[in-house]
Design a protein around this motif. Sequence first.
Motif, PDB file in Angstrom:
ATOM      1  N   GLY A 212      15.305  19.322 -12.180  1.00 16.22           N
ATOM      2  CA  GLY A 212      15.763  17.888 -11.859  1.00 16.22           C
ATOM      3  C   GLY A 212      17.208  17.540 -12.197  1.00 16.22           C
ATOM      4  O   GLY A 212      17.820  16.954 -11.112  1.00 16.22           O
TER       5      GLY A 212
ATOM      6  N   ARG B 182      20.388  16.774  -9.882  1.00 14.78           N
ATOM      7  CA  ARG B 182      20.817  15.230  -9.871  1.00 14.78           C
ATOM      8  C   ARG B 182      22.438  15.694  -9.905  1.00 14.78           C
ATOM      9  O   ARG B 182      23.381  14.835  -9.470  1.00 14.78           O
ATOM     10  CB  ARG B 182      20.434  14.668 -11.051  1.00 14.78           C
TER      11      ARG B 182
ATOM     12  N   ASP C 191       7.260  18.969 -12.517  1.00 12.72           N
ATOM     13  CA  ASP C 191       8.380  18.125 -12.387  1.00 12.72           C
ATOM     14  C   ASP C 191       9.569  18.936 -11.793  1.00 12.72           C
ATOM     15  O   ASP C 191      10.121  18.153 -10.916  1.00 12.72           O
ATOM     16  CB  ASP C 191       8.909  17.656 -13.778  1.00 12.72           C
ATOM     17  N   GLY C 192       9.889  19.967 -11.974  1.00  5.22           N
ATOM     18  CA  GLY C 192      10.858  20.427 -11.342  1.00  5.22           C
ATOM     19  C   GLY C 192      10.758  20.878  -9.835  1.00  5.22           C
ATOM     20  O   GLY C 192      11.534  20.720  -9.035  1.00  5.22           O
TER      21      GLY C 192
ATOM     22  N   LYS D 181       8.437  19.038  -8.155  1.00  8.00           N
ATOM     23  CA  LYS D 181       8.695  17.841  -7.181  1.00  8.00           C
ATOM     24  C   LYS D 181       9.902  17.498  -6.803  1.00  8.00           C
ATOM     25  O   LYS D 181      10.253  17.203  -5.892  1.00  8.00           O
ATOM     26  CB  LYS D 181       8.209  16.859  -8.268  1.00  8.00           C
ATOM     27  N   ALA D 182      11.098  17.566  -7.979  1.00  9.30           N
ATOM     28  CA  ALA D 182      12.395  17.394  -7.686  1.00  9.30           C
ATOM     29  C   ALA D 182      12.795  18.220  -6.625  1.00  9.30           C
ATOM     30  O   ALA D 182      13.818  17.770  -5.659  1.00  9.30           O
ATOM     31  CB  ALA D 182      13.102  17.539  -8.983  1.00  9.30           C
TER      32      ALA D 182
END
Length: 712
Positions: A344, A348, A398-399, A401-402
Amino acid sequence: MAAAPLYCVCRQPYDVSRFMIECDICKDWFHGSCVQVEEHHAVDIDVYHCPNCDVVHGPSLMKKRNNWHRHDYTEPDDGSKPVQAGTSVFIKELQNRTFPSAEEILIRMKGELVTTRYLERHGFNYPIAITEMEGLGLKLPPSTFSVKDVEQYVGGNKVIDVIDVARQADSKMKLSEFIKYFTNPHRPKVLNLISLEFSDTKMAKLVEVPDVAQKLSWVENYWPDDSFFPKPFVQKYCLMGVKDSYTDFHIDFGGTSVWYHVLWGEKVFYLIKPTLTNLALYEAWSSSPNQSEVFFGDKVDKCYKCIVPQGTTLLIPTGWIHAVLTSQDCMAFGGNFLHNLNIGMQLRCYEMERRLKTPDLFKFPYFEAICWYVAKNLLEMLKELREDNCPPPTYLVDGVKALISALKTWLKREVNEPTSEVPDNIRPNHLIKELTKEIRYLEEEPVGGSKPVKSQGSGVPLGSNGCLSTRATLERLCQARRARRAARQLREQQRHAPKLPTNLDILEQHTRDVLKRLEVGPLEEDPAFGAKVHAKFNKVSTASAAAAAESLEDNHIRLMLVNGRIIRWGSKVSSVNQCAESVKLGMLSMAGLLCSSKSETADSLQESWWPSPLEQAQHQRRLQGDKSPIDSQGNSSSEAWDNQGLPSPEMDYQYCDPSMSPPLHPSKRHAPNPPPISNQATKGKRPKKGMATAKQRLGKILKLSRHNRVFV
C-alpha cells in the motif's frame, strides 16, 4: 533528399546524446568534448567563444560570483533572499544544526538476525543498522577499493549523471572525467555521483545483494524471463561523493526500500517517518515554487539524524523521507527493492510521483508492469493458501486490496492516457475479478474459521482462535506449494514424454512388423502365378514384395528382461541368435505361416516360396496322418520339433502356406470359427477387434515360451 546540416569542428550532424554549446559570436554549435568544455562548466560561461572566434575576440567570458547561498551565484547579495539547499552556506548551517538522535527509531541488529522471517513477523517499518556483517549475505570489495578501480571495472567511457550540489542540478559527463575530478585535490565544484547502476558491468560480480533484499525483491521473484519489457536494473548502485555533497529530502522511486553500505568514508542521513501527515506535507513541499529555500526537516515534528560510518549497512523501509549529507569523501554501495510487506505504501508513493509529474528518469522503470506480474503471482498464492486451509497474513491481504484498487485506476486511466504497461500474457479484467473474489472469500468465509494472521504486541502472529501461526507453518506452506508445482511439471513432462512399451506391446509391435513384411512374397519369379494373384486380390505390390524378401533378416528381435520386465529390445540385429529366432518362430507358428525345410545358405531364403515336389509330398503325408515329414535326404524331420511343438533353432525355414496359395495377413484370411475364449481376463466379454486378438496370440506365445530360454 537534402543533406543533414553539419556542426562543430568535426563537421558531424547533430547527435542528441552529446552535449553541445553555441558560440555567441559565429552562432555555430560545437560538441563540448571537441572544444574541451564540460557540461557542468558551461553554466559558468557568460559569453562563449569557439576556437575560431577565440583568435579574434579573445577567450570566453566567465560569470561573476556575487553570492554563496543561491543556486544562481550571479544574483546580487542584498540579504533579502533565503539560503538555498546545497550551497556552501546551507551545508555549514546544516552541520551546525541539532537533531533528535536516530537511536529513537533505529533498530540495531546483527547481520545473521536480519532475515525475511524476522521482517514478516515484526514488520519492516523502521530503519535497521547492521555493524556485524556476518550472516547478512552481503558481498563487497575490500575497503581498499578505490574510484580508479571503479573506472577499471565499469569503463571510463561510460556516460554518467552527476549532480552539481551547489546548484542541485544534473549534468552528464564521462566516468573517466569524474574520476579525474575526484582524485584532484583542487575541486572548484562539489560533484556527487549517486546513480551509477552497474548490474551490466564487470563490477557486478564483486557485489552481492543482502539475502533479505534478494528474497523479498519483486524483480528477483516475480519478473518473468520472457517479459516483453526489459528487466529493471535497480539492485546495485555505486555512490561516490566528495566532502559536502548533499542530496535534498526525497522518497526513493516507487516507494522502494533501500540498502546502503559505506565502504569507506561517512554518510549522514536525516530521516522522517512516512506518516499520512508527513507525506501530505512532503507532497506540498515538493510542488512548491520555493522548495529549495525551505528545509523540509523544519516542517515536520521530528527529523532524526543518523550517522553511518565506514563498514555499516543501513536498511531504510518503504516511504521514509530522507536527505543525505556526505561529511567526508565516501564510496558506498546500495540498491532498491520492492516487496510484499508494504504494498500500500509503495503504491501511494508511486501515485504521488505521478501527481508531482516526476520525470521518467527518476521513477522506477516499468512500475505498473511489475505490479501486474505481482498481482498474478499473489492470486496463485491466495488460492494455494485457501486450498491448504491456511489464513494469509494481514499485510498480504491489505496489500492485495491496495493493489486491486490501483489496478482498477490504471485500467480506467489507460483509456485516456495509454501507457501500454499491461503485459500481453495477462488478462487485466479477469485478473482483477479473480483477486477480488479471493478477498471477498476471505472476508465472508475466513479460511479454517479464522481471520487473516495479525501481528500482536509480542511480534508473534496469532489467529483469532488464539493458535500460533509460526514461521514453520509458512515454511510448510511454501514447501507444499513447491511440491505441487514440481508434481504439475512432472505430469506435464510425462504427458509429453513417450510411454514405455509393455512386454505385450513390444511383442505385438514386432508381430505386426513381421506379418506386414510377410503379407506378400516375391511374385516376380513366377509371372503366371503372379498374374493369378493379381487377378484374384488386385492388391499385390511387387515392390513391397521385393522389400519384404530383402528384409527377412530384419525380422529378428532381441529382448533383455529384468524381474520379468523388458528393459531393452531391438528389432534389427545382424546376427541370428537363439533368443531372437525362438521368438520369431513362435510368432510365425502361431500365425500359421511357418513350415520347415532344410537349407544351408541364406540364398535359400530368397528362392521362390512356391512348394517344391518334395514339399508337396510332405504335405500329402501330413494329410494322410503321417506326422513325420521327410526331408530332401529322405530322413524324417520329426526330430526338428521339441517337446513343446516349436522348431529347433538350428534349422532354417521357408515361408509357405499349407493351402498351396500365397500367404495372407491373418486379417485377410478366411479363418474358421475360433474356439470360445475362456480366460479370466475376457470371460463374459466380447474381445475387441484386432488389438485384443493380437494380444491373445501374444499371451499364448509367452505361455508357450515360459519354460524355454527365450529371454536373456
